[in-house]
Structures are given as structure tokens and as C-alpha cells.
Design an enzyme around this catalytic site. Structure first.
Site, PDB file in Angstrom:
ATOM      1  N   ASP A   1       5.145  35.874  26.266  1.00  0.00           N
ATOM      2  CA  ASP A   1       5.205  35.581  27.698  1.00  0.00           C
ATOM      3  C   ASP A   1       4.774  36.805  28.508  1.00  0.00           C
ATOM      4  O   ASP A   1       3.974  37.620  28.023  1.00  0.00           O
ATOM      5  CB  ASP A   1       6.629  35.122  28.062  1.00  0.00           C
TER       6      ASP A   1
ATOM      7  N   HIS B   1       8.249  35.322  34.968  1.00  0.00           N
ATOM      8  CA  HIS B   1       8.149  34.181  34.060  1.00  0.00           C
ATOM      9  C   HIS B   1       8.807  34.447  32.698  1.00  0.00           C
ATOM     10  O   HIS B   1       9.597  33.638  32.199  1.00  0.00           O
ATOM     11  CB  HIS B   1       6.662  33.854  33.899  1.00  0.00           C
TER      12      HIS B   1
ATOM     13  N   SER C   1       6.874  25.210  31.323  1.00  0.00           N
ATOM     14  CA  SER C   1       7.251  26.553  30.872  1.00  0.00           C
ATOM     15  C   SER C   1       8.757  26.710  30.774  1.00  0.00           C
ATOM     16  O   SER C   1       9.255  27.482  29.962  1.00  0.00           O
ATOM     17  CB  SER C   1       6.737  27.610  31.855  1.00  0.00           C
TER      18      SER C   1
END
Ligand SMILES: *[C@@H]1O[C@H](CO)[C@@H](O)[C@H](O)[C@H]1NC(C)=O
Ligand SMILES: *[C@@H]1O[C@H](CO)[C@@H](O)[C@H](O)[C@H]1NC(C)=O
Ligand SMILES: *[C@@H]1O[C@H](CO)[C@@H](O)[C@H](O)[C@H]1NC(C)=O
Ligand SMILES: *[C@@H]1O[C@H](CO)[C@@H](O)[C@H](O)[C@H]1NC(C)=O
Length: 739
Positions: free
Chosen positions: A142, A206, A533
Site C-alpha cells: 500500500d 490509505h 480498498s
């Protein structure tokens, strides 16, 4: 392009920024060489021989002048291959060399909380095997991680499991601990954004969010300014995290970096890989770094959980399609955010957004975007109603709330006080805009427009959001990518759904809370995000939970357990049916006890690939085994991979007569009798032979045939098979469809 951008924005809105980013990047590098990935299957010799083979292959095509800078990566720890800057001709030359499976340009991928586990019926006090769980290592590919977050505090954690062979790159104040046991970053080409830090540290949010959803600690009283208040926690709070930073700020994630991360993660000894990222279109299995990486992970007993993508609701948009990895769609939890818009005539309209701004009930002038065109940029009254970026005139919107026909950012860019937008798609989520905003149905927006036009001094205000219970949940998020699987239509993708809407999880305090450029809201430790996600790490956490009870189960066995125990979802709420939700919503508490599993060993995937048309020669390179011959497997068909779901493409009103072959393994009660229960829509006859499976011992395998006859009138016909022994219900969706 930004992961952040894709996760929580209506995708069409983002196309604008995508085109912009790509455009800028291309004009900056005028070169005829680009990065190619050369994939060479299983490693043949040791690491040194493998990397000198790569160097000599590269020298052969680009001459001895090939400096070390031409070779970006030599993949040699878990499989063989390299990434290099080549011209198209040179790439073709490499493709013709011995031992090469595929050569393809390194494409950029993009990155596609805490009530979600409770909503799934997976409470904090769930039965756990803590010691085993604390030996599980979750590898997260990620944008890095924020190690100082409470979600990653290592209080109570012992030293890393002895099997761990990974590293921690300690730069820019980044340090690992006994929770985050490894962290590396990957960047071998291109620039990093000015906000980025050359370390595994996450500056965009994220990666911190996804890692804490999969395996974060329990953190009580987490919220986004009071919204989503509760205990934030991952699926396996005792597990360890290994970070592989392959995505950079608002830039994208490069294919060659992703493949390097897989090469390391597999060799480092992770137990499961979570990759909430993907491309724009599905690729053939060995032309895609995620598919290649997850293939070798599978051969090493490691399951890869991937996000389906955020390109829905169009069909055929799911990009994670390989049968050896899990593809996760995004479902809602029972949390919704309503934002009221109050007009000067006292009428109130209910919109959707996460509006944490407080206008304190003050009324502001409201103007329609169509009445405020930026004429300098060539906009007029009929083209500025959509409020696209740079379409509005700053002097006309200053100090006002702007009414727009569709969701857009022009009002923010032009400096408006707030924005009221129409065009909310059904089943879309509440987005967090960088200014006070509410997203309404087009009908309501039209009514507001009528009010704006009807009076001389129209006024309005936007209230803070109300958090409400969404009693119609779960349903599939509008933007979650849909099947069918364009690469192998006989393999149903996505496999299942998991919560991915309004998920609260950890956040770096330096990262703005929305992905919109110019958002200055920082210093939040928890944030709400939406996208597949966010769904992917829920499935990762559930898979790791299964692994803590069954450490020796294959990746396929874990997938089967997740798929056959999933809670079915309703076609009534979702016309795309299984193409939206696969087998249904994950049920982590049931998943370790599936009763029966549909297991698949590495050789079965090779048979599947033979039947998909891959040649013996190619497969021998991929597996490094000269005994793998496609001629040995010629009696089956592509339908016979022992997958826990059934997908049959057909043509309209053609008479179908098809037989599927499957084998189930008993992991429930040693002696048991399972009866086949079939549901089928009108027009289809589904028979199972034998219709009763009698098991005499644990681990026993029994085979059956499932025959489908009839015809379908609709585009998609959904059916199901449940093997039931009274205690366990082993459910497989069956889908017959017109591609
Ligand atoms: C490391 O931390 C120190 C002290 O907090 C800070 O002054 C410095 O800027 C940090 N360095 C980097 C590269 O972030
Ligand atoms: C407004 O601009 C659009 C797009 O540039 C153009 O097609 C249209 O004719 C213009 N309308 C008026 C009324 O000028
Ligand atoms: C209006 O258009 C001009 C020219 O494209 C641009 O520079 C300016 O930023 C725009 N104004 C706003 C408020 O977007
Ligand atoms: C293919 O052949 C093998 C070995 O003879 C047999 O076990 C298997 O059942 C056959 N598969 C099908 C689909 O007929």
C-alpha cells in the site's frame, strides 16, 4: 493517480484529475525507453545465478553500455524476472529469449471502519487463539504506514515470530516495533511528490487505514470528529504487520515496484498478503504484476486478498480476476450520513455527505453554477452548471453557496462557502468534501434551482451531517467494480463482498482527510473512507482469523471457507446479482467452520491454465517443473477447476446442457451425511449426483457432478447449491449468464 482519489470519490469526477496527472507526467519525460517487466517464472538457480542471468540478458539486448541504472529490479527471491528500461524493439528481443514467459510495459496501478466488524456479527469478544494469531504476519502492499498510530502500538507484543526474514528500512524517523515488524519502500523510477517522504512512512493515509482495518489494535473512542464513534479494531488485532510501500502520495503505484514487493513479501515469510490496488482493465494472468505475484504467493501457501476495483457499476470492470487470489467487492454497513440543506423559504432538503463543517445555521446567498460562468476560461451559462473545476467565476461565487447539477469540485476551487450538488447516483456513498457540501437527488436539486430563480435574494445553509442507521444495509456500493470476469468468464469474480463504505480506521495526522487537492484539514488520527480498498482488508483480516485456527490450510481452502460461509445478498437490491457481490457478505465468525471445503492445489491451477490455452513450454517455465505437461490433463475443461462457485456463460435462449465436476473435503464432523439442496430460477433444472455425500472420516474427499439444463431469458440467472448436514451449510452460488 491517487489511491485516495479513487477510494472516496465518484469515479467520473476523478477522470478529470487522472487525465491531468498523466498528461503532465508524459510531457515531462520525452524518452523512447520505458519500464518493461520481464517475467521468467519460477527461479531456476540460486539468487546470485538468477541475477547474473538477468544482467547478461539485458546486456545482450542493450550492449555492455548497460549500466546498473538500466536494470531497475532483479526479481530473484521468490521467482525470476526483472524490470528494465527498454525500447519496444529491445522488449521484443527479450521476449524471444529462452526462459521468458512474458514481457509487458510496467503499468501504473492505483489504490482502489468501527462498526464494520460488529455489523458483520464479529464482536470484540470473539473466540481467539491469541498465541497462534500473534504468529501471523499480514503483508500490506500500500502507501506505507504511520507507525506512531495507537492502532500499531506494540504494548504486550513479544518479539517477531522466528520465521520472519524481512527488514525494516529506518529512514526519516521511521522505526518498526513488535507490531509493525517489517517495512520497506519501493521506488525505482519517476519522481515522488513534494509531500512524500522517502521512507515506509505513509503521508497520504490509505496504507495506514487498510493496515489498521486488517490487523490494527483495539482503540476505544475513535471517531472522525464524533462521527463513527466506537472502538476501532482490525480483524486480527494480535497479528503482526509487514509494510510494503509501493504507492506514493497522489502518484500511482508502479507495476515493477509492486512485483518487487511480492518478491520480498513471499521470501520474508508473510502469511497473507493484502493488496488494495489494481489497474484500470483486467490483464492476462502473466501480464499483470499482481496476478504474477499472487500466483507465486499461492505456490508458497500464501493467500493474496485484493480489491475488486472502484469502476462500477459498469459490467466487466472487476480487475482482480485470477482464480488464485480473492477479489473483494464493497458493501455498506448500517451507517449513513444525511446532510440537510435549509433554504431561505424554510424548505429543508435531505442530501448525502459527511459534512463535519459547522456553518452555525447562518444563511448565505445561494447562486446556481450556471449563473456564474468563468468566461475567461470560455464557459457560459449552459456549461458551468456542472461546476467542473475552473468553470466558475471567483468574484460571483465568493461568500456564497453554489448549486451545481452534478457532484464536482469547481465551487471549492473558486472559493465558495459551500456547495449543494445534484446527480446523486443510487447506492452511492456519503463523500467527505473539502467544503460544506451536500449531495442530492437530481429532483431535489431542480427544486432548489427553481427556488433560486424565483426570488431576488435566495439564501441557504448547509447543516452538519446526521449519522443515521441505514436499515437497508448491506447492499453493494455503487462504485464497486462488477463482473463478469473478462479474462476467465468461467471463474466468478468478485468472489465476495466485505464492508467498504464509511469505514473508520487509523489515519496519519499529517494527511488531509479528503483526497481533494487543496483540502487543508489535517490532525485527525481516524478517518472515514469508502472503496473496495477498505473492503479488501476486512477479507484479509477474516482470512487471517481462519488461518489462526487452521494454520496448514491452503490459500484455496481459506478462500473456499470465506466464500461458502458468506451471507447471501439480495438480487432485489442488486440487479447485477453475483457480479456485484459474488457469494455475498463475508461472515468471519462462521468462516473457520465451513464443514466442507473446495480445495485446489498448485497443480490444479496449472491444469486450469493449460485448458485456458497456456502452452506446456510456458507452464514449465512458470513452475520450473518439466513434468508439468498439458497433454496429461486433456480430459477436463476450463469449468473443472475445483472453485467453490459455478459460472456458466451462455447465449440468449440457447438450450443449455452442462456438467460441472467438483470435489469437496470434509473438515467438519468426522462422520457426516451432506444433502444437496438446490435452488434454481424458472427455466433451469439443476441436478446434483450423488445428491447425498456420506463422509466416514475427517479429511475425506468426495466428488460430485452438477448438471444444468434449460435456458435463460434474462441476462443473469442466479441459483445456488447448499450442501447441508444439519450443522454446516456449505453454499455455492451458481450463475448462468450472457456475457
Ligand atoms: C525527525 O524528527 C525530528 C524531531 O521530531 C524532526 O525535527 C525531523 O524533521 C524529522 N525528520 C524527518 C526527515 O522527518
Ligand atoms: C456554451 O458553451 C458551449 C461549449 O463551449 C457551446 O457549445 C454553446 O453553444 C454555448 N452556449 C451559448 C448559449 O453560448
Ligand atoms: C477561470 O479561468 C481561468 C483561465 O482558465 C483560470 O486561470 C482561473 O483559475 C479560473 N477561475 C477559477 C475561479 O477557477
Ligand atoms: C480426467 O481423468 C482423470 C484420470 O483418469 C479422472 O480422475 C478425472 O475424473 C477425469 N476428469 C473428468 C472431468 O472426466
Amino acid at each position: 493517480m491517487a489511491c485516495k482519489t479513487t477510494t472516496s470519490t465518484l469515479s467520473w469526477l476523478l477522470l478529470f484529475s487522472l487525465a491531468f496527472t498523466l498528461h503532465v507526467r508524459h510531457s515531462a519525460s520525452q524518452t523512447d525507453r520505458k519500464v518493461y517487466i520481464v517475467y521468467m517464472g519460477e527461479r531456476q538457480g540460486d539468487e546470485d545465478t538468477t541475477s547474473s542471468l538477468h544482467t547478461s540478458m539485458l546486456q545482450e539486448v542493450i550492449g555492455s553500455s548497460a549500466g546498473p541504472e538500466s536494470l531497475l529490479y532483479s526479481y530473484k527471491r521468490s521467482f525470476s524476472g526483472f524490470a528494465a528500461k527498454l525500447t519496444e524493439q529491445e522488449a521484443q528481443q527479450v521476449a524471444g529469449m529462452d526462459g521468458v514467459v512474458s514481457v509487458f510495459p510496467s503499468e501504473n496501478k492505483k489504490l482502489h471502519t468501527t462498526r464494520s466488524w460488529d455489523f458483520l456479527g464479529f464482536p470484540q469478544q470473539v473466540k481467539r487463539r491469541r498465541t497462534v494469531e500473534s504468529n501471523i504476519i499480514v503483508g500490506v502492499l500500500d502507501s506505507g504506514i504511520w507507525p506512531e498510530s495507537d492502532s500499531f502500538n506494540d504494548k504486550g507484543f513479544g518479539p517477531p515470530p522466528s520465521k520472519w526474514k524481512g527488514a525494516c528500512q529506518t529512514s526519516a524517523n521511521f522505526t518498526c516495533n513488535n507490531k509493525i515488524i517489517g517495512a520497506q519502500y519501493y521506488k525505482r523510477e519517476g519522481l515522488i511528490g513534494k509531500e512524500e517522504i522517502r521512507s515506509p512512512r505513509d503521508v497520504s493515509g490509505h496504507g495506514t487505514h487498510t493496515a489498521s482495518t486488517a490487523a490494527g489494535n483495539l482503540v476505544s473512542e475513535a471517531s472522525l470528529r464524533g462521527y463513527g464513534l466506537g472502538t476501532a479494531r482490525g480483524g486480527v488485532p494480535s497479528a503482526r504487520i509487514a509494510v510494503y510501500k509501493v504507492c506514493w502520495g497522489t502518484e500511482s503505484c508502479s507495476g515493477h515496484d509492486i512485483l518487487a514487493a511480492f518478491d520480498d513479501a513471499i521470501a520474508d515469510g508473510v502469511d497473507i498478503i493484502s493488496a488494495s490496488l489494481g489497474g484500470n482493465t483486467p490483464r492476462f494472468y502473466f501480464d499483470d504484476p499482481i496476478s504474477i505475484g499472487s500466483f507465486h504467493a499461492m505456490r508458497n501457501g500464501i493467500l493474496t486478498s485484493t480489491s475488486a476495483g472502484n469502476e462500477g457499476p459498469n459490467s466487466g470492470t472487476v480487475t482482480s480476476v485470477s482464480p488464485w487470489s480473492l477479489s473483494v467487492a464493497s458493501s455498506t454497513i448500517d451507517r449513513m450520513f444525511l446532510t440537510e440543506v435549509k433554504l431561505g423559504n424554510n424548505k429543508i432538503y435531505q442530501g448525502f455527505s459527511i459534512n463535519i463543517f459547522d456553518l452555525k445555521n447562518q444563511m448565505y446567498p445561494i447562486i446556481y453554477g450556471g449563473d456564474a460562468p468563468n468566461t475567461t476560461a470560455g464557459f457560459n451559462g449552459s456549461s458551468s452548471g456542472n461546476c467542473m473545476p475552473y468553470s466558475l467565476a471567483r468574484n460571483l461565487v465568493k461568500g456564497k453557496i453554489v448549486l451545481c447539477d452534478v457532484p464536482s469540485l469547481g465551487s471549492f476551487i473558486a472559493g465558495a462557502v459551500g456547495s449543494v450538488m445534484g446527480g446523486r447516483p443510487r447506492h452511492s456513498f456519503a463523500d467527505d468534501f473539502p467544503l460544506p457540501a451536500s449531495l442530492l437527488d437530481s429532483k431535489d436539486a431542480k427544486n432548489i434551482r427553481a427556488y433560486v430563480r424565483s426570488t431576488r435574494n435566495p439564501t441557504a445553509t448547509i447543516l452538519k451531517s446526521n449519522e443515521r442507521k441505514d436499515t437497508s444495509s448491506p447492499y453493494i456500493c455503487y462504485s464497486s467494480s462488477r463482473g463478469p470476469n473478462l479474462i476467465s468468464p468461467t471463474i466468478l469474480k468478485p468472489d465476495l463482498a466485505a464492508p467498504g463504505v464509511h469505514i473508520l480506521a487509523a489515519w496519519p495526522p499529517i494527511a488531509p482527510i479528503s483526497e481533494y487537492e487543496g483540502d487543508k484539514r489535517v490532525q485527525y488520527s481516524y478517518n472515514m473512507q469508502t472503496g473496495t480498498s477498505m473492503a479488501c482488508p476486512h477479507a484479509t483480516g477474516a482470512a487471517a482469523y481462519i488461518k489462526s485456527f487452521h494454520p496448514t490450510w491452503s490459500p484455496a481452502a481459506i478462500m473456499s471457507a470465506l466464500i461458502t460461509t458468506a451471507t447471501p445478498m439480495s438480487t432485489e437490491k442488486e440487479p447485477d446479482a453475483e457480479f456485484a457481490y459474488g457469494a455475498g457478505n463475508i461472515n468471519p465468525i462462521k468462516a473457520p467452520y465451513p464443514g466442507l471445503i473446495y480445495d485446489i492445489n498448485p497443480l490444479d491451477y496449472i491444469k486450469f491454465l493449460c485448458r485456458e490455452g497456456y502452452t506446456t513450454k510456458l507452464l514449465q517455465i512458470i513452475t520450473g517443473d518439466i513434468n508439468d505437461r498439458c497433454s496429461k490433463v486433456s480430459n477436463g475443461t476450463i469449468f473443472d477447476l475445483n472453485y467453490p462457485t459455478f459460472a456458466l456463460p451462455t447465449s440468449p435462449s440457447k438450450f443449455i446442457h452442462h456438467v460441472f465436476y467438483r470435489t469437496v473435503t470434509n473438515v467438519g464432523s468426522p462422520t457426516s451425511s451432506y444433502k444437496a439442496v438446490v435452488t434454481a430460477p424458472r427455466g433451469l433444472k439443476i441436478k446434483v449426483k450423488p445428491s447425498v455425500l456420506l463422509f466416514k472420516m475427517f479429511g475425506q474427499k468426495l466428488s460430485f457432478e452438477l448438471t444444468i439444463k434449460g435456458r435463460i431469458e434474462k441476462r443473469i440467472a442466479s441459483a445456488s447449491l447448499i450442501w447441508s448436514d444439519g450443522k454446516f451449510q456449505v453454499r455455492s452460488p451458481i450463475i448462468v449468464f450472457v456475457p
